[in-house]
Design a protein around this motif. Structure first.
Motif, short mmCIF file in Angstrom:
data_model
loop_
_atom_site.label_atom_id
_atom_site.label_comp_id
_atom_site.label_asym_id
_atom_site.label_seq_id
_atom_site.Cartn_x
_atom_site.Cartn_y
_atom_site.Cartn_z
N VAL A 102 -4.30 9.47 0.56
CA VAL A 102 -4.93 8.18 0.26
C VAL A 102 -3.92 7.07 0.53
O VAL A 102 -2.71 7.31 0.59
CB VAL A 102 -5.44 8.11 -1.20
N PHE A 128 0.85 -1.19 0.00
CA PHE A 128 0.00 0.00 0.00
C PHE A 128 0.88 1.24 0.00
O PHE A 128 1.87 1.30 0.74
CB PHE A 128 -0.87 0.05 1.26
N ILE A 145 -2.24 -8.80 3.50
CA ILE A 145 -3.25 -7.75 3.26
C ILE A 145 -4.11 -7.51 4.50
O ILE A 145 -4.56 -6.39 4.76
CB ILE A 145 -4.11 -8.08 2.02
N SER A 153 -0.70 -3.41 -9.21
CA SER A 153 -2.17 -3.30 -9.19
C SER A 153 -2.56 -1.83 -9.22
O SER A 153 -1.86 -0.96 -8.71
CB SER A 153 -2.70 -3.96 -7.91
N MET A 154 -3.69 -1.52 -9.85
CA MET A 154 -4.20 -0.15 -9.88
C MET A 154 -5.69 -0.19 -10.11
O MET A 154 -6.26 -1.20 -10.51
CB MET A 154 -3.52 0.65 -11.01
N LYS A 155 -6.35 0.94 -9.83
CA LYS A 155 -7.75 1.05 -10.20
C LYS A 155 -7.85 2.05 -11.34
O LYS A 155 -6.89 2.77 -11.64
CB LYS A 155 -8.61 1.47 -9.01
N LEU A 156 -9.01 2.08 -12.00
CA LEU A 156 -9.18 2.98 -13.14
C LEU A 156 -10.22 4.07 -12.86
O LEU A 156 -10.53 4.87 -13.73
CB LEU A 156 -9.65 2.18 -14.37
N LEU A 188 -3.75 0.28 -2.59
CA LEU A 188 -3.09 -0.97 -2.92
C LEU A 188 -2.40 -0.80 -4.27
O LEU A 188 -3.05 -0.46 -5.27
CB LEU A 188 -4.12 -2.10 -2.98
N GLU A 217 -4.87 1.68 7.36
CA GLU A 217 -5.25 2.81 6.51
C GLU A 217 -5.72 4.04 7.28
O GLU A 217 -5.21 5.15 7.09
CB GLU A 217 -6.37 2.37 5.55
N GLN A 275 -4.27 -3.69 5.48
CA GLN A 275 -5.57 -3.04 5.33
C GLN A 275 -5.94 -2.22 6.55
O GLN A 275 -6.41 -1.09 6.45
CB GLN A 275 -6.63 -4.13 5.12
N VAL A 312 0.10 -6.69 -5.32
CA VAL A 312 -0.47 -7.79 -4.54
C VAL A 312 0.15 -9.10 -5.03
O VAL A 312 0.46 -9.27 -6.21
CB VAL A 312 -2.01 -7.79 -4.64
#
Lengths: 455, 455
Positions: B330, B40, B123, B345-348, B333, B130, B127, B336
């Motif tokens: 922020v 993270f 994780i 890893s990423m988000k869109l 993650l 955070e 987690q 992983v």
């Protein structure tokens, strides 16, 4: 690592949460045998920008502090090292509050110059309280007000959407995290994501899932499936990790496949109003929860543009009151014993004048709406309902603190009585706070008297 | 009154200072035997308005939390009541952090997208952290940055004026009060008025007197005399209660009469620049301290207009960072474990893209000034000095925390290397943070791969 590495404020060191000058003055009062009874008012000289009212909150914490205040060994040791006198510190070590406190009940709207808290005690005691009572009442009032503004938008434009505090991580430290949750609940929120606040204040706690849950699985589908396996009908799925509309479709498929009624889905990015409508097309029966940048303005925009949501999760904007992050609470000496009687007192500092004397706040209603307040002398005969209640008398608690639920109900009831023009989010009207004839006279007379002394 | 009326966060309930969803996800990870290693990153996606840099702070508190984290009986009881599984809670009760942490040393300038903290752990552990790590590092970095802006103005326009935090009463709760004092000290302040911060963090404490001291005596003169009787040469007299210039004259007379050299006088209202000059005419040898509404803009204005002051006491503006009360830290993650290897890893999510993978931050200097940073993969070979240091390895602290004084010196040294255009108070230039070739490639490849999965 040292005991203090995290830096907790606990009952052990709370007495030291004060400005050094309070203790310096207290030692001076003590050593010079100058300990007259004094009355201090805690009030907001001005309301923050775009605030027509503030909601009083934080009284219970302030009073708990006053009632349990004590300088233990650790505090006394530190003050000894810093040069305070042994005799004064012996006095401090046994200090207890023996005075009176009157206050606005929590959840009540207050206006500029009205005392939220009025302390009458030997000046040595009253002085000490300043830092903590402003800190606790100021912050909670700021956040309760911010929360009420959001609840007010839901009441006007929505249909009972839930509001949950998601702000802990962005609060200014851990105390703000839990106190924001408490204040938000007073201001009409349904609960908080902060577990510690739940435990401390018996506030309902809520939560969904984070993007990290999704990303930790190979596919969004696998992440949803696993969560639903674990939580079944209680599942609230976060659907915006990769693409919100695609996520909604996968959520629908997973719910069907696993035969569950999802508790909801959460949207956390993008054009939330538009996306909520698209998602509703896909998941007609499923509640949609909205987070990401939520404040009272976004709620109004979302609801008036036909956004479809069952609840909002305001975070940063709530707990930092971003558009108005400060309210300058002050705690001013307004009366002091002289020759055996309480005499009104004020300062003349430019732009910072205070009204002298112990006060009464009378609120006058017309047609179930607040019409005006009268700031008066406590001794004065006046119209309207007295707003200040007696909380502590001769050091003894005489007030029964309502539970948070009751405070919230009180806040919602009283909010409805604040004129709509005063509740506006932008450029609200000023509420009419009148100065009573006697208070006005006393202020002028004292001012002239002080000005004469200057010449 | 209930034990929890004040609502303290202490070692006993700190583990509960987390968002419910962290625990919900942890239970899911646990029950579904899905506990891959994860990395993270804690970073600021954007810097606040008018901030060209942020100063990292709060690491010691974050690490102390990580190293001492434990769910005691009180926490477990509460979670049991709230429906968590017994088996999961047994696991939680023995949970210890076994992972790695890398971080920016406190006092170092950081820029957008650079990880202030990078956690690699199972994780389930990673987690949980955070909420607290964002809360502590986010707030202290915000305040250290605000403080540095003020110190920077004194360095440019002044001659070594002291800066003392006077903000406790207006901080968002008690934790903010003490953490602001710590962060301000890192950012170049000389001390704080908050006694608890002095005790917790060994920060010098300072104080003068309040208007109430003056008002509690019949005349200003009597108030000054009594204070000087008590504190002699150490006295700092507040001279604006009735009229600043008249107050200065009385202070001069009292000092002469009592034959003391006053430590100073304080001005707290009015046109501070003009008044400081008038007061200096009267009290030539006496230090003048300035409070009331002080921030970096006021300091600049005061000093460039020839105001005469030996020190400033910023309060509300400092501890709430009023002009920029939030920084949206922020904790995302970024990698992983999958099939035995760490995968980026990423988000869109719209507008919220993150750079995937464990990282390195390289800083390149030219002529003793920061020229650009390179955000790179940790494994990548790159120019520039690595900014992240190893703090925890396999759960064991491997980093020696510098004392606060050393952190402050580091902050002052590194601040001087930030280009002046990036340090501007308004509309600063963006500092050049480059994405390394390998990180850029990895980001594009992963993005395409995720987008392909969507179609």
């Amino acid at each position: 690592m040292a005991r203090t590495a995290y830096g907790y404020i606990t009952p052990e060191n709370l007495a030291l949460f004060t400005d050094l000058y309070e203790l310096t003055m207290m030692q001076g009062y003590y050593n010079q045998s100058h300990n007259p009874t004094a009355t201090f008012d805690l009030f907001f000289r001005d309301l923050p920008p775009n605030r027509g009212y503030m909601v009083a909150a934080g009284l219970e914490q302030a009073i708990h502090y006053i009632e349990t205040l004590s300088f233990g060994e650790r505090a006394i040791d530190y003050l000894t090292e810093h040069g305070f006198d042994e005799e004064f510190l012996s006095h401090l070590a046994t200090l207890e509050f023996t005075g009176d406190v009157r206050a606005f009940p929590e959840g009540t709207p207050v206006f500029a110059n009205e005392p939220l808290l009025e302390v009458t005690a030997p000046i040595l005691q009253g002085q000490l309280l300043e830092t903590v009572v402003i800190n606790q009442i100021g912050y909670q009032s700021l956040i309760a007000t911010k929360a009420v503004r959001m609840r007010d938008m839901v009441r006007r434009h929505g249909d009972g959407q839930s509001l949950v505090d998601f702000g802990s991580r962005r609060a200014h430290g851990s105390d703000a995290g839990v106190k924001a949750a408490r204040a938000a609940y007073i201001g009409g929120f349904d609960g908080t994501s902060n577990v510690a606040s739940g435990e401390l204040f018996d506030i309902p706690i809520y939560g969904t899932m984070a993007h990290s849950w999704i990303q930790s699985f190979e596919t969004e589908r696998a992440a949803f499936e696993t969560f639903v396996d674990e939580y079944g009908d209680e599942s609230i799925l976060l659907i915006d990790t990769y693409d919100t509309v695609a996520g909604a479709k996968i959520a629908r498929e997973v719910a069907a496949e696993k035969d569950v009624d999802l508790s909801g889905v959460r949207l956390d990015s993008g054009d939330l109003t538009a996306l909520s409508k698209e998602v509703h097309e896909i998941l007609e029966e499923t509640d949609i929860f909205i987070s990401s940048g939520v404040d009272e303005f976004k709620i109004r925009e979302f609801l008036t543009n036909g956004g479809i949501g069952a609840g909002f999760g305001p975070g940063t904007a709530l707990v930092t009151s971003t558009d108005a992050p400060k309210v300058e609470g002050v705690y001013k000496l307004v009366a002091v014993e002289r020759d055996g009687a309480m005499q009104p007192s004020m300062k003349l500092s430019t732009g910072k004048v205070t009204y002298p004397g112990a006060k009464s706040v009378r609120r006058v209603e017309r047609d179930d709406e607040y019409h005006h307040d009268i700031l008066a002398l406590q001794s004065e005969d006046c119209n309207g309902a007295e707003q200040l209640v007696s909380v502590v008398e001769d050091g003894t608690l005489v007030y029964e603190f309502p539970d948070l639920q009751s405070i919230q109900e009180h806040a919602m009831r009283t909010l409805s009585k604040v004129p709509p023009t005063v509740r506006k989010l932008e450029d609200p009207d000023s509420y009419d706070v009148r100065i009573s004839p006697d208070l006005d006279t006393q202020t002028s007379v004292l001012r002239r008297q002080l000005e004469r002394q200057l010449t």
